[in-house]
Design a protein around this motif. Structure first.
Motif, PDB file in Angstrom:
ATOM      1  N   LEU A  46      58.431  99.298 152.006  1.00  0.00           N
ATOM      2  CA  LEU A  46      58.317  99.368 150.546  1.00  0.00           C
ATOM      3  C   LEU A  46      58.859 100.685 149.977  1.00  0.00           C
ATOM      4  O   LEU A  46      59.047 100.802 148.771  1.00  0.00           O
ATOM      5  CB  LEU A  46      56.853  99.184 150.118  1.00  0.00           C
ATOM      6  N   LYS A  47      59.117 101.644 150.849  1.00  0.00           N
ATOM      7  CA  LYS A  47      59.752 102.887 150.401  1.00  0.00           C
ATOM      8  C   LYS A  47      61.144 102.603 149.833  1.00  0.00           C
ATOM      9  O   LYS A  47      61.665 103.355 149.008  1.00  0.00           O
ATOM     10  CB  LYS A  47      59.869 103.873 151.570  1.00  0.00           C
ATOM     11  N   ASP A  48      61.728 101.493 150.287  1.00  0.00           N
ATOM     12  CA  ASP A  48      63.088 101.125 149.858  1.00  0.00           C
ATOM     13  C   ASP A  48      63.064 100.067 148.767  1.00  0.00           C
ATOM     14  O   ASP A  48      64.049  99.347 148.571  1.00  0.00           O
ATOM     15  CB  ASP A  48      63.888 100.595 151.057  1.00  0.00           C
ATOM     16  N   ILE A  49      61.970  99.981 148.035  1.00  0.00           N
ATOM     17  CA  ILE A  49      61.773  98.881 147.087  1.00  0.00           C
ATOM     18  C   ILE A  49      62.820  98.859 145.972  1.00  0.00           C
ATOM     19  O   ILE A  49      63.141  97.807 145.418  1.00  0.00           O
ATOM     20  CB  ILE A  49      60.350  98.940 146.486  1.00  0.00           C
ATOM     21  N   LYS A  50      63.369 100.023 145.635  1.00  0.00           N
ATOM     22  CA  LYS A  50      64.356 100.070 144.547  1.00  0.00           C
ATOM     23  C   LYS A  50      65.790  99.903 145.040  1.00  0.00           C
ATOM     24  O   LYS A  50      66.730  99.974 144.261  1.00  0.00           O
ATOM     25  CB  LYS A  50      64.205 101.374 143.770  1.00  0.00           C
ATOM     26  N   LEU A  77      43.307  91.430 150.002  1.00  0.00           N
ATOM     27  CA  LEU A  77      44.631  91.915 150.400  1.00  0.00           C
ATOM     28  C   LEU A  77      45.703  90.902 150.031  1.00  0.00           C
ATOM     29  O   LEU A  77      46.761  91.262 149.498  1.00  0.00           O
ATOM     30  CB  LEU A  77      44.642  92.176 151.900  1.00  0.00           C
ATOM     31  N   SER A  78      45.431  89.642 150.275  1.00  0.00           N
ATOM     32  CA  SER A  78      46.379  88.578 149.953  1.00  0.00           C
ATOM     33  C   SER A  78      46.656  88.525 148.454  1.00  0.00           C
ATOM     34  O   SER A  78      47.807  88.325 148.029  1.00  0.00           O
ATOM     35  CB  SER A  78      45.837  87.227 150.428  1.00  0.00           C
ATOM     36  N   ASP A  79      45.614  88.734 147.641  1.00  0.00           N
ATOM     37  CA  ASP A  79      45.781  88.709 146.185  1.00  0.00           C
ATOM     38  C   ASP A  79      46.660  89.863 145.698  1.00  0.00           C
ATOM     39  O   ASP A  79      47.502  89.695 144.800  1.00  0.00           O
ATOM     40  CB  ASP A  79      44.412  88.776 145.497  1.00  0.00           C
ATOM     41  N   ILE A  80      46.465  91.048 146.280  1.00  0.00           N
ATOM     42  CA  ILE A  80      47.282  92.209 145.906  1.00  0.00           C
ATOM     43  C   ILE A  80      48.744  91.956 146.266  1.00  0.00           C
ATOM     44  O   ILE A  80      49.655  92.236 145.473  1.00  0.00           O
ATOM     45  CB  ILE A  80      46.770  93.492 146.607  1.00  0.00           C
ATOM     46  N   ILE A  81      48.971  91.413 147.454  1.00  0.00           N
ATOM     47  CA  ILE A  81      50.338  91.122 147.890  1.00  0.00           C
ATOM     48  C   ILE A  81      50.975  90.071 146.991  1.00  0.00           C
ATOM     49  O   ILE A  81      52.164  90.155 146.654  1.00  0.00           O
ATOM     50  CB  ILE A  81      50.344  90.652 149.363  1.00  0.00           C
ATOM     51  N   LYS A  82      50.186  89.089 146.560  1.00  0.00           N
ATOM     52  CA  LYS A  82      50.685  88.048 145.656  1.00  0.00           C
ATOM     53  C   LYS A  82      51.183  88.669 144.350  1.00  0.00           C
ATOM     54  O   LYS A  82      52.267  88.332 143.859  1.00  0.00           O
ATOM     55  CB  LYS A  82      49.572  87.037 145.370  1.00  0.00           C
ATOM     56  N   ASP A  83      50.382  89.598 143.776  1.00  0.00           N
ATOM     57  CA  ASP A  83      50.781  90.262 142.533  1.00  0.00           C
ATOM     58  C   ASP A  83      52.021  91.128 142.748  1.00  0.00           C
ATOM     59  O   ASP A  83      52.915  91.177 141.895  1.00  0.00           O
ATOM     60  CB  ASP A  83      49.629  91.131 142.013  1.00  0.00           C
ATOM     61  N   ASP A  94      59.071  99.152 138.004  1.00  0.00           N
ATOM     62  CA  ASP A  94      58.342 100.315 137.471  1.00  0.00           C
ATOM     63  C   ASP A  94      56.835 100.069 137.430  1.00  0.00           C
ATOM     64  O   ASP A  94      56.049 101.005 137.298  1.00  0.00           O
ATOM     65  CB  ASP A  94      58.848 100.664 136.061  1.00  0.00           C
ATOM     66  N   GLU A  95      56.441  98.809 137.515  1.00  0.00           N
ATOM     67  CA  GLU A  95      55.017  98.467 137.437  1.00  0.00           C
ATOM     68  C   GLU A  95      54.389  98.280 138.821  1.00  0.00           C
ATOM     69  O   GLU A  95      53.202  97.940 138.929  1.00  0.00           O
ATOM     70  CB  GLU A  95      54.838  97.182 136.616  1.00  0.00           C
ATOM     71  N   THR A  96      55.165  98.494 139.845  1.00  0.00           N
ATOM     72  CA  THR A  96      54.654  98.220 141.197  1.00  0.00           C
ATOM     73  C   THR A  96      53.910  99.402 141.809  1.00  0.00           C
ATOM     74  O   THR A  96      53.163  99.225 142.769  1.00  0.00           O
ATOM     75  CB  THR A  96      55.807  97.851 142.149  1.00  0.00           C
ATOM     76  N   THR A 101      49.870 101.434 145.662  1.00  0.00           N
ATOM     77  CA  THR A 101      48.776 102.356 145.989  1.00  0.00           C
ATOM     78  C   THR A 101      47.534 101.572 146.425  1.00  0.00           C
ATOM     79  O   THR A 101      46.897 101.901 147.428  1.00  0.00           O
ATOM     80  CB  THR A 101      48.429 103.242 144.778  1.00  0.00           C
ATOM     81  N   GLN A 102      47.190 100.525 145.656  1.00  0.00           N
ATOM     82  CA  GLN A 102      46.050  99.667 146.024  1.00  0.00           C
ATOM     83  C   GLN A 102      46.276  99.021 147.395  1.00  0.00           C
ATOM     84  O   GLN A 102      45.371  98.950 148.231  1.00  0.00           O
ATOM     85  CB  GLN A 102      45.860  98.563 144.982  1.00  0.00           C
ATOM     86  N   TYR A 103      47.475  98.548 147.576  1.00  0.00           N
ATOM     87  CA  TYR A 103      47.861  97.894 148.834  1.00  0.00           C
ATOM     88  C   TYR A 103      47.673  98.867 150.000  1.00  0.00           C
ATOM     89  O   TYR A 103      47.059  98.539 151.025  1.00  0.00           O
ATOM     90  CB  TYR A 103      49.308  97.443 148.696  1.00  0.00           C
TER      91      TYR A 103
END
Length: 202
Positions: A46-50, A77-83, A94-96, A101-103
Motif C-alpha cells: 500500500l506504500k505504492d498506492i498512488k 478487518l474485512s469491513d475496513i478492507i472493503k471500504d 486522498d481519502e484512504t 491507518t485503521q487497517y
C-alpha cells in the motif's frame, strides 16, 4: 480447549469462522498465520498506492484478503478492507490515509494476539519432525497439488516452520507461489527439493 484459546484473538469471530470451515476449527490457527503473512505483505504494498501502474495488483490483493478475512471470522478487518477497496477503485486516494491507518492498527493488534495464540498452541502440540518426515509431507503436498486438492495449502502452512528450518529459501519461494496460487511453479519447486534431497542421500 481450542475454542477457548481462539477467543483470545479479540478481533476474531470464532463462531463465524467455525461455520465457514464446516466445524474444522483445528485448521484455524494455521489459516490465521497464513492470513497474517498476506496482511503484512499487503500493508507493505500500500506504500505504492498512488502508483497507477500498481493499482490493479493492489486491488486484486485486497479483494482476495477481504474474502479470506471474512471467511476466517475477521469481520471488522474485512469491513475496513472493503471500504479501502471501494475508495481505491473510485480513485479517492486522498481519502484512504485514515483507512490505511485503521487497517494497520487492526493488523498490528491481530499480529500481537496471534503471537500469543501460537505460543499457547506450540506449548501443547510441538513436535520434533525430522527431514524424512518432512519429505513425506512435501510428497503429500505435491500429490494434492497435482490433483487440484485445496487442502495442499493448509497442509503446507501447518508444517511451514519446520520445512523452512530444514529446507531454507526454497520454502520461502514455495510459500510465495502458494500464496499467489501459482500451483504449476509450486509443483516444480517441490520436485526440485525432493530431487536435491535424493541426490544428497545417494
Amino acid at each position: 480447549i481450542i475454542y477457548d484459546k481462539l477467543n483470545g484473538v479479540h478481533s476474531l469471530n470464532v463462531d463465524t469462522a467455525s461455520k465457514n470451515l464446516a466445524g474444522k476449527i483445528e485448521q484455524l490457527p494455521h489459516l490465521l498465520s497464513k492470513l497474517k503473512e498476506q496482511l503484512l505483505a499487503n500493508l507493505n504494498s500500500l506504500k505504492d498506492i498512488k502508483d497507477s501502474n500498481k493499482t490493479d495488483a493492489i486491488l486484486k490483493q485486497l479483494h482476495a484478503i477481504k474474502g479470506s478475512s471474512s471467511t476466517l471470522g475477521m469481520v471488522m478487518l474485512s469491513d475496513i478492507i472493503k471500504d479501502l477497496e471501494y475508495q481505491i477503485s473510485n480513485n479517492k486516494l486522498d481519502e484512504t490515509e485514515s483507512l490505511i491507518t485503521q487497517y494497520s492498527q487492526q493488523v498490528q493488534q491481530f499480529e500481537k494476539e496471534l503471537a500469543v495464540l501460537e505460543i499457547n498452541f506450540s506449548s501443547h502440540d510441538e513436535k520434533k519432525t525430522n527431514q524424512s518426515d518432512l519429505l513425506v509431507v512435501l510428497k503429500k503436498i505435491l500429490h494434492q497439488l497435482s490433483n487440484d486438492n485445496p487442502e495442499a495449502n493448509a497442509l503446507f502452512f501447518e508444517h511451514k516452520e519446520s520445512l523452512t528450518k530444514t529446507f531454507g529459501e526454497d520454502i520461502t519461494t514455495l510459500s510465495a507461489q502458494l500464496d499467489e496460487f501459482s500451483y504449476a511453479m509450486a509443483i516444480e519447486t517441490i520436485t526440485s527439493i525432493l530431487n536435491n534431497s535424493n541426490n544428497e542421500d545417494s
